[in-house]
Write a protein that holds these residues in place. Sequence first.
Motif, mmCIF file in Angstrom:
data_model
loop_
_atom_site.group_PDB
_atom_site.id
_atom_site.type_symbol
_atom_site.label_atom_id
_atom_site.label_comp_id
_atom_site.label_asym_id
_atom_site.label_seq_id
_atom_site.Cartn_x
_atom_site.Cartn_y
_atom_site.Cartn_z
ATOM 1 N N GLN A 1 0.902 -1.141 0.088
ATOM 2 C CA GLN A 1 0.512 -0.309 -0.031
ATOM 3 C C GLN A 1 0.495 1.240 -0.063
ATOM 4 O OE1 GLN A 1 -2.597 -1.026 3.939
ATOM 5 N NE2 GLN A 1 -4.339 0.219 2.334
ATOM 6 N N ALA A 2 0.655 2.984 -0.656
ATOM 7 C CA ALA A 2 1.461 3.769 -0.725
ATOM 8 C C ALA A 2 -0.153 4.702 -0.289
ATOM 9 C CB ALA A 2 1.949 3.484 -1.698
ATOM 10 N N CYS A 3 0.500 5.601 0.608
ATOM 11 C CA CYS A 3 -0.518 6.425 0.221
ATOM 12 C C CYS A 3 0.957 7.877 0.123
ATOM 13 C CB CYS A 3 -0.847 7.000 1.394
ATOM 14 S SG CYS A 3 -2.233 9.000 1.651
ATOM 15 N N VAL A 4 0.644 9.364 -0.570
ATOM 16 C CA VAL A 4 1.405 9.965 -0.880
ATOM 17 C C VAL A 4 0.297 11.583 -0.321
ATOM 18 C CG1 VAL A 4 2.495 11.839 -3.130
ATOM 19 C CG2 VAL A 4 2.368 9.011 -2.844
ATOM 20 N N ILE A 5 1.557 12.423 -0.206
ATOM 21 C CA ILE A 5 1.411 13.130 0.615
ATOM 22 C C ILE A 5 2.337 15.238 0.590
ATOM 23 C CG2 ILE A 5 -0.241 12.780 3.385
ATOM 24 C CD1 ILE A 5 2.023 14.105 4.768
ATOM 25 N N GLY A 6 2.234 16.142 0.696
ATOM 26 C CA GLY A 6 3.059 16.254 0.148
ATOM 27 C C GLY A 6 3.654 17.326 1.641
ATOM 28 N N ILE A 7 4.795 17.787 1.521
ATOM 29 C CA ILE A 7 5.736 18.579 2.963
ATOM 30 C C ILE A 7 5.908 19.766 2.008
ATOM 31 C CG2 ILE A 7 5.820 16.200 4.573
ATOM 32 C CD1 ILE A 7 7.803 15.667 3.489
ATOM 33 N N PRO A 8 5.996 20.628 3.679
ATOM 34 C CA PRO A 8 7.214 21.989 2.879
ATOM 35 C C PRO A 8 8.384 21.502 2.747
ATOM 36 C CG PRO A 8 5.626 22.102 4.921
ATOM 37 C CD PRO A 8 5.965 20.587 4.962
ATOM 38 N N ASP A 9 8.658 22.243 2.015
ATOM 39 C CA ASP A 9 10.452 21.765 1.311
ATOM 40 C C ASP A 9 10.858 23.348 1.013
ATOM 41 O OD1 ASP A 9 13.069 19.301 0.028
ATOM 42 O OD2 ASP A 9 12.609 22.119 -0.771
ATOM 43 N N GLU A 10 12.244 23.971 1.986
ATOM 44 C CA GLU A 10 12.521 25.252 1.863
ATOM 45 C C GLU A 10 12.745 25.067 0.873
ATOM 46 O OE1 GLU A 10 14.415 25.756 6.041
ATOM 47 O OE2 GLU A 10 16.069 25.418 4.605
ATOM 48 N N ARG A 11 13.861 24.388 -0.188
ATOM 49 C CA ARG A 11 13.957 24.996 -1.860
ATOM 50 C C ARG A 11 12.841 24.636 -2.349
ATOM 51 N NH1 ARG A 11 16.234 22.369 -6.157
ATOM 52 N NH2 ARG A 11 17.626 23.715 -7.568
ATOM 53 N N ARG A 12 11.614 24.164 -2.505
ATOM 54 C CA ARG A 12 11.230 23.297 -4.016
ATOM 55 C C ARG A 12 9.536 24.469 -3.119
ATOM 56 N NH1 ARG A 12 10.254 17.272 -4.491
ATOM 57 N NH2 ARG A 12 9.726 18.005 -6.872
ATOM 58 N N GLY A 13 9.328 24.530 -1.895
ATOM 59 C CA GLY A 13 8.043 25.104 -1.450
ATOM 60 C C GLY A 13 7.193 23.951 -0.967
ATOM 61 N N GLU A 14 7.106 22.734 -1.871
ATOM 62 C CA GLU A 14 6.369 21.434 -1.829
ATOM 63 C C GLU A 14 7.085 20.225 -1.313
ATOM 64 O OE1 GLU A 14 1.934 21.598 -2.247
ATOM 65 O OE2 GLU A 14 1.776 21.561 -0.500
ATOM 66 N N THR A 15 7.417 19.253 -0.988
ATOM 67 C CA THR A 15 7.725 17.751 -1.684
ATOM 68 C C THR A 15 7.425 16.534 -1.204
ATOM 69 O OG1 THR A 15 10.302 16.731 -1.837
ATOM 70 C CG2 THR A 15 9.939 17.311 -0.011
ATOM 71 N N VAL A 16 7.279 15.535 -2.139
ATOM 72 C CA VAL A 16 6.712 14.271 -1.840
ATOM 73 C C VAL A 16 6.911 13.694 -1.349
ATOM 74 C CG1 VAL A 16 6.170 13.114 -3.903
ATOM 75 C CG2 VAL A 16 6.205 15.461 -4.816
ATOM 76 N N LYS A 17 6.397 13.309 0.049
ATOM 77 C CA LYS A 17 6.320 12.182 0.737
ATOM 78 C C LYS A 17 5.815 11.346 0.493
ATOM 79 C CE LYS A 17 6.691 10.964 5.778
ATOM 80 N NZ LYS A 17 6.904 11.425 7.332
ATOM 81 N N ALA A 18 5.946 9.808 1.304
ATOM 82 C CA ALA A 18 5.333 8.718 1.148
ATOM 83 C C ALA A 18 4.954 7.528 1.754
ATOM 84 C CB ALA A 18 5.496 7.647 -0.310
ATOM 85 N N PHE A 19 4.250 7.197 2.565
ATOM 86 C CA PHE A 19 3.864 6.152 3.242
ATOM 87 C C PHE A 19 3.592 5.468 3.043
ATOM 88 C CE2 PHE A 19 2.542 10.658 5.295
ATOM 89 C CZ PHE A 19 3.079 10.487 6.848
ATOM 90 N N ILE A 20 4.369 4.243 3.263
ATOM 91 C CA ILE A 20 4.608 2.506 2.370
ATOM 92 C C ILE A 20 4.093 1.865 3.366
ATOM 93 C CG2 ILE A 20 5.650 1.334 1.462
ATOM 94 C CD1 ILE A 20 6.655 3.152 -0.166
ATOM 95 N N VAL A 21 3.210 0.844 3.105
ATOM 96 C CA VAL A 21 3.145 -0.419 3.665
ATOM 97 C C VAL A 21 3.995 -1.515 2.640
ATOM 98 C CG1 VAL A 21 1.737 -2.565 4.935
ATOM 99 C CG2 VAL A 21 1.482 0.485 4.896
ATOM 100 N N LEU A 22 4.496 -2.178 3.240
ATOM 101 C CA LEU A 22 5.698 -3.509 2.824
ATOM 102 C C LEU A 22 4.990 -4.540 2.319
ATOM 103 C CD1 LEU A 22 9.456 -2.131 3.561
ATOM 104 C CD2 LEU A 22 8.019 -2.298 1.328
ATOM 105 N N LYS A 23 4.876 -5.195 1.127
ATOM 106 C CA LYS A 23 4.478 -7.093 1.495
ATOM 107 C C LYS A 23 5.248 -7.662 2.765
ATOM 108 C CE LYS A 23 3.023 -6.571 -3.352
ATOM 109 N NZ LYS A 23 3.434 -7.310 -4.305
ATOM 110 N N ARG A 24 4.848 -8.050 3.363
ATOM 111 C CA ARG A 24 5.507 -9.186 4.660
ATOM 112 C C ARG A 24 6.993 -9.754 3.692
ATOM 113 N NH1 ARG A 24 0.544 -12.246 8.751
ATOM 114 N NH2 ARG A 24 -0.116 -9.726 8.764
ATOM 115 N N ASP A 25 7.438 -10.644 3.060
ATOM 116 C CA ASP A 25 7.999 -11.238 2.371
ATOM 117 C C ASP A 25 9.090 -10.403 1.923
ATOM 118 O OD1 ASP A 25 6.870 -12.373 -0.951
ATOM 119 O OD2 ASP A 25 6.908 -10.329 0.123
ATOM 120 N N SER A 26 8.752 -9.124 2.255
ATOM 121 C CA SER A 26 9.812 -8.072 1.383
ATOM 122 C C SER A 26 10.012 -7.142 2.211
ATOM 123 C CB SER A 26 9.128 -7.066 0.598
ATOM 124 O OG SER A 26 9.277 -8.148 -0.349
#
Length: 557
Positions: free
Chosen positions: A476-501
């Motif tokens: 599973q993955a969920c993406v949000i924006g977080i503050p970044d001093e240079r880019r204004g915002e940048t991309v953050k991903a919350f990730i749930v990995l498959k158990r065997d990985s």
Amino acid sequence: MLTNHFCHWPKRVPFKLTVPGTTLYDNLAVSTRRYPNKAAIHYYGATLTYRQLKEQVDHVAGYLRHVCQVKREDRVILYMQNSPQYVIAFHAILRAGGVVVPVNPMNLTDELAFYLEDSRASIAIVGQELYPRIAPLHIAGSLAHVLCAAYSDYLPASSVYELPEEVKASAQREFTSPVALWRQVLAQKVEPGPEIGATDDLAVLPYTSGTTGRPKGCMHTHCTVQANVLGAVHWFGATADGVILTTLPLFHVTGMVHSMLISVYTGATMVIMTRWNREVAAQLIERLECTHWTNIATMVIDFLGNPNLGQFNLSSLAVIGGGGATLPEAVGEQLLKRTGLRYVEGYGLSETISQTHFNPPDRPKMQCMGVPSFNVDARVIDPETMRECGPHEEGEVIVHGPQVFLGYWQRPDENQKAFIELDGKRFFRTGDIARYDDEGYFFMVDRVKRMINASGFKVWPTEVEALLYGHPAIEQACVIGIPDERRGETVKAFIVLKRDSSSSVTAEGIMEWAKDHMAVYKCPRVIEFVERLPVSGSGKVLWRVLQEQEQAKRLRT
């Protein structure tokens, strides 16, 4: 319709404009008749006159029509960086009767496959450094014709400027599948025949992303584009003596209109940079006496951060402005001290082929969208009740005007949601939340729902999530924006990995994988592994919960 802003309208500029009933190609034809020997393009020390530009446009158009069999309103992919060939190819596609599908050169093979399939394009004009990305689609038969261009073909014998690697690269002669080389196409000198375009024909199909994250083509005619070309010309007092520093990417509607198309309309000169370089930009401004520069905030910040900037004469600049991301007020003040010019911001979307709002050049407000442009009726409504809001009330911006697109390509359901009827007019719902003050200036409050603004590029989390799901270890993955001093915002991903990985996968590994599957500006810069994602009773991932948790965490630190 709001009229308070008319009190602050530029002097000697009409409130309304009549849109020409001619094509974008006709703008080039007129300027060529008027200024045949005038420089249309400066490119790292080389010059192309209007006569030369039109001749090459016509020969490429002839090839497209008679060899590639382009028919009226056929879509043609334009996938290259800023260069003389970009300007030529853009107008050649229109001269052949086709529709330009401008594609971000940062996009990779997986993304290109969607644009080809969705637009039903079978022809592409490509920068040679980008060909390896489109080659798998060419080999697979998705493309019938590919025309490949080397930027170095337009360089002088020697250049005093620092050149990007892709500009210095010599023209290739061998490719993984048959392609038409730019120089060979020009050498054939195929005449295009009678012009078949009309003002109401589709001209440009730029892609944007909706709240679902699925890219959508915005249908623009010659007429809708001309409305903003003419508006920009009159608003900024553009003339044939203008020298336009062209640093914004031309695939983007702002660069397309404000750097390329207003130059062609007026007979001005484009000073084209393939890649941004703050030192080279300052050199070009001084040596070529650039008068107009449309950019984004990150360019201005970098430009002003050049320790050598004080050595350059920037006095030729008459207008500096842009959009895409708000310029911080402190940076605007620094720019004023350095150049004597106020930064002029505007607001628009791909759906409106750039501006619906401008700041008056002699009375701009900082961090402000501006006032409604020529012939534009802009209002603010409650997005739930559709009640029209008054001054200082926050709501959704809706716009009616001649630059508003016809609708989304092959998206009837999206079109029903995108427009509303009010006072007998068809308004486009921008999805952006704003307010306006007592003087009729609009101010952005929040961006549409989940959109992330990374250095002026729109990143849609759902699209990034869909690509991340292609990784074999991601459950599973969920993406949000977080503050970044240079880019204004940048991309953050919350990730749930498959158990065997879970034991063998690292955040760095996923970020490297992402670089091969999506444009770099979309790639997650921060990854957090979690056991589970918050979900609603219906099973939907609650991205707002993650966004709020992230904001709370940052407040605590």
